[in-house]
Design a protein around this motif. Structure first.
Motif, PDB file in Angstrom:
ATOM      1  N   PHE A 293       0.832  -1.210   0.000  1.00 12.49           N
ATOM      2  CA  PHE A 293       0.000   0.000   0.000  1.00 12.49           C
ATOM      3  C   PHE A 293       0.856   1.244   0.000  1.00 12.49           C
ATOM      4  O   PHE A 293       2.052   1.213   0.315  1.00 12.49           O
ATOM      5  CB  PHE A 293      -0.968   0.015   1.190  1.00 12.49           C
ATOM      6  CG  PHE A 293      -0.332  -0.140   2.544  1.00 12.49           C
ATOM      7  CD1 PHE A 293       0.095   0.963   3.275  1.00 12.49           C
ATOM      8  CD2 PHE A 293      -0.162  -1.405   3.113  1.00 12.49           C
ATOM      9  CE1 PHE A 293       0.675   0.813   4.530  1.00 12.49           C
ATOM     10  CE2 PHE A 293       0.416  -1.565   4.358  1.00 12.49           C
ATOM     11  CZ  PHE A 293       0.840  -0.446   5.069  1.00 12.49           C
ATOM     12  N   LEU A 294       0.242   2.352  -0.408  1.00 11.17           N
ATOM     13  CA  LEU A 294       0.897   3.657  -0.437  1.00 11.17           C
ATOM     14  C   LEU A 294       0.281   4.497   0.672  1.00 11.17           C
ATOM     15  O   LEU A 294      -0.875   4.929   0.562  1.00 11.17           O
ATOM     16  CB  LEU A 294       0.684   4.332  -1.804  1.00 11.17           C
ATOM     17  CG  LEU A 294       1.176   3.537  -3.008  1.00 11.17           C
ATOM     18  CD1 LEU A 294       0.793   4.245  -4.309  1.00 11.17           C
ATOM     19  CD2 LEU A 294       2.684   3.314  -2.944  1.00 11.17           C
ATOM     20  N   PRO A 295       1.012   4.749   1.753  1.00 11.85           N
ATOM     21  CA  PRO A 295       0.412   5.373   2.932  1.00 11.85           C
ATOM     22  C   PRO A 295       0.476   6.904   2.951  1.00 11.85           C
ATOM     23  O   PRO A 295       0.026   7.497   3.903  1.00 11.85           O
ATOM     24  CB  PRO A 295       1.253   4.795   4.070  1.00 11.85           C
ATOM     25  CG  PRO A 295       2.601   4.595   3.460  1.00 11.85           C
ATOM     26  CD  PRO A 295       2.374   4.252   2.013  1.00 11.85           C
ATOM     27  N   GLN A 296       1.040   7.529   1.912  1.00  8.30           N
ATOM     28  CA  GLN A 296       1.231   8.980   1.985  1.00  8.30           C
ATOM     29  C   GLN A 296       0.616   9.694   0.795  1.00  8.30           C
ATOM     30  O   GLN A 296       1.312  10.206  -0.085  1.00  8.30           O
ATOM     31  CB  GLN A 296       2.721   9.315   2.092  1.00  8.30           C
ATOM     32  CG  GLN A 296       3.317   8.908   3.422  1.00  8.30           C
ATOM     33  CD  GLN A 296       4.739   9.423   3.582  1.00  8.30           C
ATOM     34  OE1 GLN A 296       5.443   9.674   2.630  1.00  8.30           O
ATOM     35  NE2 GLN A 296       5.165   9.588   4.824  1.00  8.30           N
ATOM     36  N   ARG A 297      -0.707   9.715   0.742  1.00  2.53           N
ATOM     37  CA  ARG A 297      -1.430  10.516  -0.235  1.00  2.53           C
ATOM     38  C   ARG A 297      -2.333  11.475   0.526  1.00  2.53           C
ATOM     39  O   ARG A 297      -2.819  11.155   1.618  1.00  2.53           O
ATOM     40  CB  ARG A 297      -2.245   9.638  -1.177  1.00  2.53           C
ATOM     41  CG  ARG A 297      -1.408   8.740  -2.093  1.00  2.53           C
ATOM     42  CD  ARG A 297      -0.625   9.556  -3.109  1.00  2.53           C
ATOM     43  NE  ARG A 297      -0.008   8.727  -4.136  1.00  2.53           N
ATOM     44  CZ  ARG A 297       1.215   8.242  -4.064  1.00  2.53           C
ATOM     45  NH1 ARG A 297       1.965   8.479  -2.987  1.00  2.53           N
ATOM     46  NH2 ARG A 297       1.710   7.524  -5.049  1.00  2.53           N
ATOM     47  N   LEU A 316      -4.477   9.685   3.336  1.00  2.65           N
ATOM     48  CA  LEU A 316      -5.190   8.763   2.463  1.00  2.65           C
ATOM     49  C   LEU A 316      -4.249   7.618   2.088  1.00  2.65           C
ATOM     50  O   LEU A 316      -3.164   7.853   1.556  1.00  2.65           O
ATOM     51  CB  LEU A 316      -5.644   9.508   1.208  1.00  2.65           C
ATOM     52  CG  LEU A 316      -6.456   8.751   0.161  1.00  2.65           C
ATOM     53  CD1 LEU A 316      -7.786   8.283   0.740  1.00  2.65           C
ATOM     54  CD2 LEU A 316      -6.685   9.637  -1.064  1.00  2.65           C
ATOM     55  N   THR A 317      -4.669   6.385   2.378  1.00  2.00           N
ATOM     56  CA  THR A 317      -3.856   5.205   2.082  1.00  2.00           C
ATOM     57  C   THR A 317      -4.501   4.406   0.964  1.00  2.00           C
ATOM     58  O   THR A 317      -5.666   4.014   1.075  1.00  2.00           O
ATOM     59  CB  THR A 317      -3.696   4.329   3.339  1.00  2.00           C
ATOM     60  OG1 THR A 317      -2.974   5.058   4.335  1.00  2.00           O
ATOM     61  CG2 THR A 317      -2.933   3.048   3.018  1.00  2.00           C
ATOM     62  N   LEU A 318      -3.740   4.180  -0.106  1.00  3.98           N
ATOM     63  CA  LEU A 318      -4.224   3.411  -1.251  1.00  3.98           C
ATOM     64  C   LEU A 318      -3.655   1.997  -1.139  1.00  3.98           C
ATOM     65  O   LEU A 318      -2.442   1.801  -1.225  1.00  3.98           O
ATOM     66  CB  LEU A 318      -3.771   4.070  -2.556  1.00  3.98           C
ATOM     67  CG  LEU A 318      -4.112   5.556  -2.718  1.00  3.98           C
ATOM     68  CD1 LEU A 318      -3.647   6.068  -4.072  1.00  3.98           C
ATOM     69  CD2 LEU A 318      -5.601   5.794  -2.517  1.00  3.98           C
ATOM     70  N   VAL A 319      -4.533   1.021  -0.941  1.00  4.80           N
ATOM     71  CA  VAL A 319      -4.102  -0.352  -0.681  1.00  4.80           C
ATOM     72  C   VAL A 319      -4.040  -1.107  -2.013  1.00  4.80           C
ATOM     73  O   VAL A 319      -5.025  -1.692  -2.474  1.00  4.80           O
ATOM     74  CB  VAL A 319      -5.029  -1.042   0.334  1.00  4.80           C
ATOM     75  CG1 VAL A 319      -4.439  -2.390   0.753  1.00  4.80           C
ATOM     76  CG2 VAL A 319      -5.220  -0.160   1.573  1.00  4.80           C
ATOM     77  N   LEU A 320      -2.865  -1.084  -2.620  1.00  5.92           N
ATOM     78  CA  LEU A 320      -2.657  -1.669  -3.940  1.00  5.92           C
ATOM     79  C   LEU A 320      -2.943  -3.167  -3.942  1.00  5.92           C
ATOM     80  O   LEU A 320      -3.546  -3.698  -4.883  1.00  5.92           O
ATOM     81  CB  LEU A 320      -1.223  -1.430  -4.403  1.00  5.92           C
ATOM     82  CG  LEU A 320      -0.722   0.022  -4.410  1.00  5.92           C
ATOM     83  CD1 LEU A 320       0.744   0.059  -4.814  1.00  5.92           C
ATOM     84  CD2 LEU A 320      -1.559   0.886  -5.343  1.00  5.92           C
ATOM     85  N   ALA A 321      -2.489  -3.865  -2.905  1.00  3.18           N
ATOM     86  CA  ALA A 321      -2.655  -5.316  -2.854  1.00  3.18           C
ATOM     87  C   ALA A 321      -4.125  -5.712  -2.768  1.00  3.18           C
ATOM     88  O   ALA A 321      -4.524  -6.755  -3.300  1.00  3.18           O
ATOM     89  CB  ALA A 321      -1.887  -5.894  -1.665  1.00  3.18           C
ATOM     90  N   SER A 322      -4.923  -4.895  -2.118  1.00  4.42           N
ATOM     91  CA  SER A 322      -6.358  -5.147  -2.068  1.00  4.42           C
ATOM     92  C   SER A 322      -6.988  -4.907  -3.430  1.00  4.42           C
ATOM     93  O   SER A 322      -7.795  -5.712  -3.911  1.00  4.42           O
ATOM     94  CB  SER A 322      -7.006  -4.230  -1.025  1.00  4.42           C
ATOM     95  OG  SER A 322      -8.414  -4.325  -1.066  1.00  4.42           O
ATOM     96  N   ALA A 323      -6.603  -3.806  -4.082  1.00  2.00           N
ATOM     97  CA  ALA A 323      -7.140  -3.500  -5.412  1.00  2.00           C
ATOM     98  C   ALA A 323      -6.816  -4.598  -6.411  1.00  2.00           C
ATOM     99  O   ALA A 323      -7.633  -4.941  -7.282  1.00  2.00           O
ATOM    100  CB  ALA A 323      -6.581  -2.164  -5.895  1.00  2.00           C
ATOM    101  N   ASN A 324      -5.634  -5.190  -6.288  1.00  3.92           N
ATOM    102  CA  ASN A 324      -5.218  -6.250  -7.201  1.00  3.92           C
ATOM    103  C   ASN A 324      -6.006  -7.541  -7.021  1.00  3.92           C
ATOM    104  O   ASN A 324      -5.947  -8.422  -7.882  1.00  3.92           O
ATOM    105  CB  ASN A 324      -3.730  -6.558  -7.008  1.00  3.92           C
ATOM    106  CG  ASN A 324      -2.835  -5.586  -7.729  1.00  3.92           C
ATOM    107  OD1 ASN A 324      -3.276  -4.827  -8.587  1.00  3.92           O
ATOM    108  ND2 ASN A 324      -1.559  -5.598  -7.383  1.00  3.92           N
ATOM    109  N   ARG A 325      -6.722  -7.673  -5.902  1.00  6.64           N
ATOM    110  CA  ARG A 325      -7.547  -8.866  -5.661  1.00  6.64           C
ATOM    111  C   ARG A 325      -9.042  -8.528  -5.745  1.00  6.64           C
ATOM    112  O   ARG A 325      -9.881  -9.294  -5.266  1.00  6.64           O
ATOM    113  CB  ARG A 325      -7.248  -9.458  -4.283  1.00  6.64           C
ATOM    114  CG  ARG A 325      -5.821  -9.960  -4.059  1.00  6.64           C
ATOM    115  CD  ARG A 325      -5.594 -11.330  -4.671  1.00  6.64           C
ATOM    116  NE  ARG A 325      -4.320 -11.912  -4.217  1.00  6.64           N
ATOM    117  CZ  ARG A 325      -4.209 -12.888  -3.336  1.00  6.64           C
ATOM    118  NH1 ARG A 325      -5.276 -13.412  -2.786  1.00  6.64           N
ATOM    119  NH2 ARG A 325      -3.014 -13.353  -3.002  1.00  6.64           N
TER     120      ARG A 325
END
Length: 409
Positions: A293-297, A316-325
């Motif tokens: 995830f990217l924790p610094q947006r 704002l945290t963008l959870v890339l691994a969640s989006a990929n699933r």
């Protein structure tokens, strides 16, 4: 009674969940956007994360957060690399750095590393000898990208252990587990970052006016249309390239081998048809991404995400691994499929901040995994499953990956 959505971040960063955070990510997707106990917001659905990665209203500069003063006071006076800056400054620094690194000005630099990657891979594999038990992290997945990035930058071989120690200290500071006091980790990481920046800055300065062929020499001597990096910019950029240039690739290779050993039919298929490896690596980047995830947006204005208003300045945290699933984007999303055709994953992020070294990481993973699976036969098994994981929930991957193999004779 199910846990409150306000605790999602606390739960998936808890070290106890490091081996398998995916059920918690699924819970996050069911909530759409989840406000957390500390006032931050989590987003884990594919289309929303992808949109936010490209949204100019979302900043990568932590100085835009409502708690910026407190955050910057904790982090001290260390200068920031271009991944934590917005355009136009981000664009300027990235363009200068990319001139000697990749296309269009240096299209052959990364491609020319293929021979070195294969050679180093085979040398490391030869080091396995006739031992039945091997740690694929310590003996392969870590030293390979370290040797490659140090060679690319021009770090002398005798200095690689120092670089290794600094990097480990910096990455360990990314441990966001709720039971860990972050202050000692943060302080030692700041010291390590300063030491590495000073070392790389001095190394680059010693190459001013010299044509040694490495990336540091190119950065310190190149006169492009945007000018040169000043000394501080050079130091922070070199540290970024050093850390990002191998830590994420270690996880990509290690998560890749762990996944393939858990799916022996896929491993056998790739051994028989090595031309499938590039597609398999893309699926691995979707299925087990090295950056979770990217924790610094930070929103620069109030924005609406999936019906929820995220206020200006909120973390704002963008959870890339969640989006990929996300099953709304990928059919049978929790299944590893090395032949998957539609793999527009977010394993390297997206937008203007998409991973700078993605081409190098792909190349290293493709060659490393190809060499490994032709060395480890079908009788190779995991000595521990799950293996022990690294502390960081951001750069998630096994700290050790011990395997057992059959040795002839």
């Amino acid at each position: 009674m199910s846990p409150a959505p306000e605790t999602l971040f606390r739960r998936f960063t808890d070290y106890a969940n490091r081996p398998d955070p995916y059920p918690i990510y699924a819970e996050l997707r069911s909530h759409g956007v989840a406000r957390q106990e500390d006032g931050s917001y989590l987003v884990g659905t594919y289309h929303e994360v992808e949109s936010l990665l490209h949204d100019p209203r979302v900043s990568s500069d932590p100085r835009n957060r409502t708690d910026a003063d407190e955050l910057l006071a904790r982090e001290g006076s260390l200068p920031r690399s271009f991944i934590t800056q917005d355009d136009p400054e981000h664009d300027r620094l990235r363009r200068i750095t990319n001139r000697p690194f990749g296309p269009p000005h240096s299209p052959g630099r990364i491609d020319a590393l293929q021979g070195d990657i294969v050679r180093i891979s085979r040398e490391l594999i030869a080091g396995f000898g006739q031992r039945e038990r091997i740690d694929l992290v310590e003996e392969f997945a870590y030293p390979l990208p370290v040797k490659v990035i140090c060679g690319l930058l021009g770090v002398p071989e005798e200095d690689v252990p120092r670089v290794h120690a600094w990097t480990e200290t910096i990455v360990n500071s990314l441990d966001l587990s709720p039971d860990v006091d972050p202050e000692p980790l943060r302080q030692t990481a700041m010291d390590a970052r300063r030491a590495m920046a000073t070392y790389l800055g001095e190394l680059a300065e010693g190459r001013r006016g010299e044509s040694t062929g490495d990336l540091l020499a190119a950065l310190v001597n190149d006169d492009g249309p945007d000018g040169r990096l000043d000394q501080i910019e050079l130091m922070t950029t070199a540290v970024l390239l050093m850390i990002a240039g191998h830590e994420t690739t270690v996880n990509l290779i290690t998560n890749g081998m762990l996944t393939l050993l858990r799916h022996p039919e896929a491993l056998t298929r790739l051994r028989e048809e090595p031309t499938l490896m590039p597609t398999a690596v893309e699926e691995l980047l979707r299925f087990e991404p090295p950056v979770q995830f990217l924790p610094q947006r930070t929103p620069l204005t109030d924005i609406e995400v999936a019906g929820v208003t995220v206020p200006k300045g909120a973390p704002l945290t963008l959870v890339l691994a969640s989006a990929n699933r996300d099953p709304l984007r990928f059919p049978d999303a929790d299944r590893f499929d090395p032949l998957r055709r539609d793999i527009q994953h977010l394993g390297f992020g997206g937008g203007i901040h998409i991973c700078f070294g993605a081409a190098l990481a792909r190349l290293e993973a493709q060659h490393a995994l190809t060499e490994l699976i032709h060395t480890l036969d079908d009788d190779t098994t995991l000595a521990e499953d799950p293996p022990p994981y690294r502390r960081s929930p951001v750069l998630r991957g096994p700290r050790h990956l011990p395997v057992l193999r059959r040795v002839p004779g």
